[in-house]
Motif scaffolding. Structure first.
Motif, PDB file in Angstrom:
ATOM      1  N   GLY A 224       0.818  -1.210   0.000  1.00 24.48           N
ATOM      2  CA  GLY A 224       0.000   0.000   0.000  1.00 24.48           C
ATOM      3  C   GLY A 224       0.851   1.259   0.000  1.00 24.48           C
ATOM      4  O   GLY A 224       0.552   2.224  -0.734  1.00 24.48           O
ATOM      5  N   GLU A 225       1.937   1.237   0.830  1.00 27.04           N
ATOM      6  CA  GLU A 225       2.819   2.403   0.858  1.00 27.04           C
ATOM      7  C   GLU A 225       3.493   2.611  -0.506  1.00 27.04           C
ATOM      8  O   GLU A 225       3.642   3.745  -0.978  1.00 27.04           O
ATOM      9  CB  GLU A 225       3.866   2.223   1.952  1.00 27.04           C
ATOM     10  N   ALA A 226       3.921   1.486  -1.104  1.00 23.89           N
ATOM     11  CA  ALA A 226       4.567   1.600  -2.425  1.00 23.89           C
ATOM     12  C   ALA A 226       3.602   2.171  -3.445  1.00 23.89           C
ATOM     13  O   ALA A 226       3.967   3.051  -4.260  1.00 23.89           O
ATOM     14  CB  ALA A 226       5.075   0.222  -2.874  1.00 23.89           C
ATOM     15  N   GLU A 227       2.371   1.676  -3.418  1.00 26.65           N
ATOM     16  CA  GLU A 227       1.378   2.204  -4.345  1.00 26.65           C
ATOM     17  C   GLU A 227       1.106   3.687  -4.079  1.00 26.65           C
ATOM     18  O   GLU A 227       0.920   4.486  -5.026  1.00 26.65           O
ATOM     19  CB  GLU A 227       0.089   1.399  -4.235  1.00 26.65           C
ATOM     20  N   ALA A 228       1.101   4.058  -2.782  1.00 26.24           N
ATOM     21  CA  ALA A 228       0.871   5.468  -2.449  1.00 26.24           C
ATOM     22  C   ALA A 228       2.015   6.343  -2.965  1.00 26.24           C
ATOM     23  O   ALA A 228       1.797   7.425  -3.525  1.00 26.24           O
ATOM     24  CB  ALA A 228       0.708   5.637  -0.940  1.00 26.24           C
ATOM     25  N   ILE A 229       3.260   5.836  -2.751  1.00 25.30           N
ATOM     26  CA  ILE A 229       4.424   6.610  -3.221  1.00 25.30           C
ATOM     27  C   ILE A 229       4.373   6.759  -4.734  1.00 25.30           C
ATOM     28  O   ILE A 229       4.625   7.833  -5.301  1.00 25.30           O
ATOM     29  CB  ILE A 229       5.721   5.928  -2.767  1.00 25.30           C
ATOM     30  N   ILE A 230       4.053   5.643  -5.403  1.00 29.67           N
ATOM     31  CA  ILE A 230       3.982   5.693  -6.870  1.00 29.67           C
ATOM     32  C   ILE A 230       2.890   6.658  -7.329  1.00 29.67           C
ATOM     33  O   ILE A 230       3.051   7.448  -8.270  1.00 29.67           O
ATOM     34  CB  ILE A 230       3.731   4.279  -7.428  1.00 29.67           C
ATOM     35  N   THR A 231       1.772   6.600  -6.605  1.00 22.88           N
ATOM     36  CA  THR A 231       0.658   7.496  -6.973  1.00 22.88           C
ATOM     37  C   THR A 231       1.049   8.961  -6.789  1.00 22.88           C
ATOM     38  O   THR A 231       0.771   9.823  -7.647  1.00 22.88           O
ATOM     39  CB  THR A 231      -0.579   7.159  -6.124  1.00 22.88           C
ATOM     40  N   VAL A 232       1.723   9.251  -5.633  1.00 19.97           N
ATOM     41  CA  VAL A 232       2.159  10.628  -5.373  1.00 19.97           C
ATOM     42  C   VAL A 232       3.178  11.065  -6.418  1.00 19.97           C
ATOM     43  O   VAL A 232       3.137  12.192  -6.943  1.00 19.97           O
ATOM     44  CB  VAL A 232       2.736  10.743  -3.955  1.00 19.97           C
ATOM     45  N   ALA A 233       4.119  10.143  -6.727  1.00 19.79           N
ATOM     46  CA  ALA A 233       5.141  10.488  -7.723  1.00 19.79           C
ATOM     47  C   ALA A 233       4.507  10.743  -9.082  1.00 19.79           C
ATOM     48  O   ALA A 233       4.890  11.686  -9.805  1.00 19.79           O
ATOM     49  CB  ALA A 233       6.158   9.344  -7.804  1.00 19.79           C
ATOM     50  N   ASP A 234       3.531   9.849  -9.431  1.00 20.52           N
ATOM     51  CA  ASP A 234       2.861  10.056 -10.711  1.00 20.52           C
ATOM     52  C   ASP A 234       2.119  11.405 -10.731  1.00 20.52           C
ATOM     53  O   ASP A 234       2.127  12.137 -11.750  1.00 20.52           O
ATOM     54  CB  ASP A 234       1.874   8.918 -10.973  1.00 20.52           C
ATOM     55  N   ALA A 235       1.464  11.700  -9.614  1.00 15.42           N
ATOM     56  CA  ALA A 235       0.741  12.977  -9.550  1.00 15.42           C
ATOM     57  C   ALA A 235       1.691  14.164  -9.634  1.00 15.42           C
ATOM     58  O   ALA A 235       1.425  15.155 -10.319  1.00 15.42           O
ATOM     59  CB  ALA A 235      -0.088  13.018  -8.247  1.00 15.42           C
ATOM     60  N   THR A 236       2.851  14.028  -8.915  1.00 17.26           N
ATOM     61  CA  THR A 236       3.832  15.125  -8.960  1.00 17.26           C
ATOM     62  C   THR A 236       4.380  15.301 -10.364  1.00 17.26           C
ATOM     63  O   THR A 236       4.519  16.428 -10.882  1.00 17.26           O
ATOM     64  CB  THR A 236       4.974  14.819  -7.977  1.00 17.26           C
ATOM     65  N   ALA A 237       4.697  14.145 -10.976  1.00 19.34           N
ATOM     66  CA  ALA A 237       5.225  14.213 -12.343  1.00 19.34           C
ATOM     67  C   ALA A 237       4.203  14.819 -13.283  1.00 19.34           C
ATOM     68  O   ALA A 237       4.537  15.625 -14.175  1.00 19.34           O
ATOM     69  CB  ALA A 237       5.616  12.802 -12.809  1.00 19.34           C
ATOM     70  N   GLU A 238       2.939  14.432 -13.094  1.00 17.11           N
ATOM     71  CA  GLU A 238       1.890  14.974 -13.957  1.00 17.11           C
ATOM     72  C   GLU A 238       1.738  16.482 -13.747  1.00 17.11           C
ATOM     73  O   GLU A 238       1.552  17.255 -14.712  1.00 17.11           O
ATOM     74  CB  GLU A 238       0.579  14.262 -13.663  1.00 17.11           C
ATOM     75  N   SER A 239       1.839  16.902 -12.483  1.00 12.98           N
ATOM     76  CA  SER A 239       1.702  18.350 -12.220  1.00 12.98           C
ATOM     77  C   SER A 239       2.879  19.121 -12.809  1.00 12.98           C
ATOM     78  O   SER A 239       2.716  20.205 -13.375  1.00 12.98           O
ATOM     79  CB  SER A 239       1.608  18.588 -10.716  1.00 12.98           C
ATOM     80  N   ILE A 240       4.090  18.528 -12.681  1.00 13.94           N
ATOM     81  CA  ILE A 240       5.254  19.194 -13.255  1.00 13.94           C
ATOM     82  C   ILE A 240       5.125  19.284 -14.764  1.00 13.94           C
ATOM     83  O   ILE A 240       5.457  20.278 -15.414  1.00 13.94           O
ATOM     84  CB  ILE A 240       6.535  18.451 -12.851  1.00 13.94           C
ATOM     85  N   ARG A 241       4.640  18.172 -15.344  1.00 13.25           N
ATOM     86  CA  ARG A 241       4.476  18.178 -16.804  1.00 13.25           C
ATOM     87  C   ARG A 241       3.486  19.253 -17.227  1.00 13.25           C
ATOM     88  O   ARG A 241       3.709  19.985 -18.202  1.00 13.25           O
ATOM     89  CB  ARG A 241       4.004  16.792 -17.247  1.00 13.25           C
ATOM     90  N   LYS A 242       2.397  19.357 -16.491  1.00 16.71           N
ATOM     91  CA  LYS A 242       1.406  20.368 -16.843  1.00 16.71           C
ATOM     92  C   LYS A 242       1.955  21.778 -16.644  1.00 16.71           C
ATOM     93  O   LYS A 242       1.657  22.690 -17.431  1.00 16.71           O
ATOM     94  CB  LYS A 242       0.144  20.167 -16.009  1.00 16.71           C
TER      95      LYS A 242
END
Length: 305
Positions: A224-242
């Protein structure tokens, strides 16, 4: 004249009665002629010579049971026991049964008793009850060998009762009671042992299951923690991309400069509220220069990307 006729008739009937012998089934008549063995009459009608022949012996050819009286026997371990039995015999040779021995029934009974005493003396008391069949066979074999010359066949022998002294019976009862108590203690200990084994096995399975549960929980939490980290990283990456895409748009850099200036002023404002001492850069008065430096960093990151 009448009396003479009557006398002759009576004599004739008496002669016929003495001449004709009817032998029943499974019966043998031994006939002697002038005191010497002559023949054995078979079942049915037979004829003999009156006054010369006579039926000396009558034998039943059926199986007969003789009761052997109770007698005292001494076992190998010097214990007196009372033993009685029954023996089954059959006459197979009427001639030998008549002339081979005076009384074959008495002889068989006496030989049974002596043989029984001899066989009981070979074994110990504890085995007398177990070895009944062996004793029976030994008695039959011993008597049968001697009874061949008597015209008698010994079919079987059976012990009816073996009675030890009362003191021995009491000791045997105590021994049996001790054996029963011993078996009870053994069974109880076996039950306690099995119960302890079952409890230990259950505790072992409990520990194993608990450890398996903890391991699965930790795996699930880590996943669950790994999935949360991945989700946060994906969200951060998506926000940076935007953000990067927005910067590339017309007026994007002006918006970034404005945002950097706002963040800079905001952060310096927080420092002023929380600390008594405020350290400012040397060129803090030249706000445009500071913003220009920050934008240089931003542009450099964009070039790297």
């Amino acid at each position: 004249m009448f009396y003479v006729f009557l006398t002759i008739t009576i004599l004739a009937l008496l002669f016929v009665f003495m001449t004709v012998k009817v032998v029943p089934q499974q019966t043998a008549y031994v006939v002697e002629r002038l005191g010497k063995f002559y023949a054995v009459l078979q079942p049915g009608i037979n004829f003999i010579i009156p006054f010369f022949d006579r039926v000396a012996y009558r034998h039943s050819l059926k199986e007969a049971a003789l009761d052997i009286p109770e007698q005292i026997c001494i076992t190998r371990d010097n214990v007196q026991v009372r033993v009685d039995g029954v023996i089954f015999i059959q006459v197979v040779d009427p001639q030998k049964a008549s002339y081979g021995i005076a009384d074959y029934r008495f002889a068989v009974s006496q030989l049974s008793q002596t043989t029984m005493r001899s066989e009981i003396g070979k074994i110990e008391l504890d085995k007398t009850f177990e070895e009944r069949m062996t004793i029976n066979r030994a008695v039959v074999q011993s008597i049968d060998e001697a009874a061949i010359s008597w015209g008698v066949k010994v079919l079987r022998y059976e012990i009816k009762n073996i009675t030890p002294p009362q003191t021995v019976l009491n000791a045997m009862e105590k021994q049996m009671q001790a054996e029963r108590e011993k078996r009870a203690v053994i069974l109880q200990s076996e039950g306690e042992k099995q119960s302890a084994i079952n409890l230990a096995e259950g505790q072992k399975q409990k520990v194993v299951l608990e450890s398996e549960g903890i391991r699965l929980r930790q795996i699930n939490e880590a996943a669950g923690e790994a999935e949360a980290i991945i989700t946060v990283a994906d969200a951060t990456a998506e926000s940076i991309r935007k953000v990067a895409e927005a910067i590339q748009q017309r007026g994007g850099m002006d918006a970034v400069q404005l945002r950097v200036a706002e963040q800079l002023v905001d952060q310096f404002g927080k420092l002023a509220r929380t600390n008594n001492t405020l350290i400012l850069p040397a060129n803090f008065g030249d706000m445009a220069s500071i913003i220009s430096s920050a934008m240089t960093v931003v542009k450099h990151q964009e070039q790297v990307k």
